[in-house]
Design a protein around this motif. Structure first.
Motif, short mmCIF file in Angstrom:
data_model
loop_
_atom_site.label_atom_id
_atom_site.label_comp_id
_atom_site.label_asym_id
_atom_site.label_seq_id
_atom_site.Cartn_x
_atom_site.Cartn_y
_atom_site.Cartn_z
N HIS A 40 30.00 51.92 -4.66
CA HIS A 40 30.61 52.86 -5.73
C HIS A 40 30.58 54.07 -6.28
CE1 HIS A 40 30.87 48.53 -5.88
NE2 HIS A 40 32.24 48.27 -5.73
N CYS A 60 37.70 48.33 -1.01
CA CYS A 60 36.43 46.64 -1.44
C CYS A 60 36.42 46.03 -2.51
CB CYS A 60 35.47 47.91 -2.55
SG CYS A 60 34.46 46.70 -2.76
N CYS A 62 34.76 43.60 -3.78
CA CYS A 62 34.24 43.28 -5.03
C CYS A 62 33.96 42.17 -5.78
CB CYS A 62 32.67 43.42 -4.44
SG CYS A 62 32.76 45.29 -5.65
N CYS A 65 34.60 45.09 -8.71
CA CYS A 65 36.11 45.69 -7.76
C CYS A 65 37.06 44.81 -8.84
CB CYS A 65 36.48 46.30 -6.95
SG CYS A 65 35.26 47.02 -6.49
ZN LIG Z 1 33.50 47.45 -5.04
#
Ligand SMILES: [Zn+2]
Length: 80
Positions: A40, A60, A62, A65
């Motif tokens: 990131h 993103c 994930c 995040c």
């Molecule tokens: Zn992420």
């Protein structure tokens, strides 16, 4: 299907600074470095190069995040 539209730098950048390693850009939650998936942050020798790399930012989702986005949403809700 992910809708692609170019984001402004303001929409992508959480933080940016220069140190002895180069010019750093940290992406806002929800974005990753498309040239180094799963990361990131961007670090390049020059601000110009970092902004070039920034153009490769990808959405993103994930866990990290999603957690940050959820926390930010909760804070915004509490501020109203
Ligand atoms: Zn992420």
């Amino acid at each position: 299907m992910i809708r692609r539209r170019s984001k402004t730098n303001r929409e992508l950048i959480a933080e940016q600074y220069r140190d002895s390693d180069g010019f750093w850009i940290y992406l806002k939650p929800g974005y990753q470095n498309g040239f180094d998936p799963g990361t990131h942050g961007i670090v390049e020798d020059t601000k110009r190069a970092a902004y070039e790399t920034l153009r490769g930012a990808e959405p993103c989702d994930c866990a990290e995040c999603r957690e940050l986005i959820a926390r930010a949403a909760a804070q915004n809700g509490g501020a109203r």
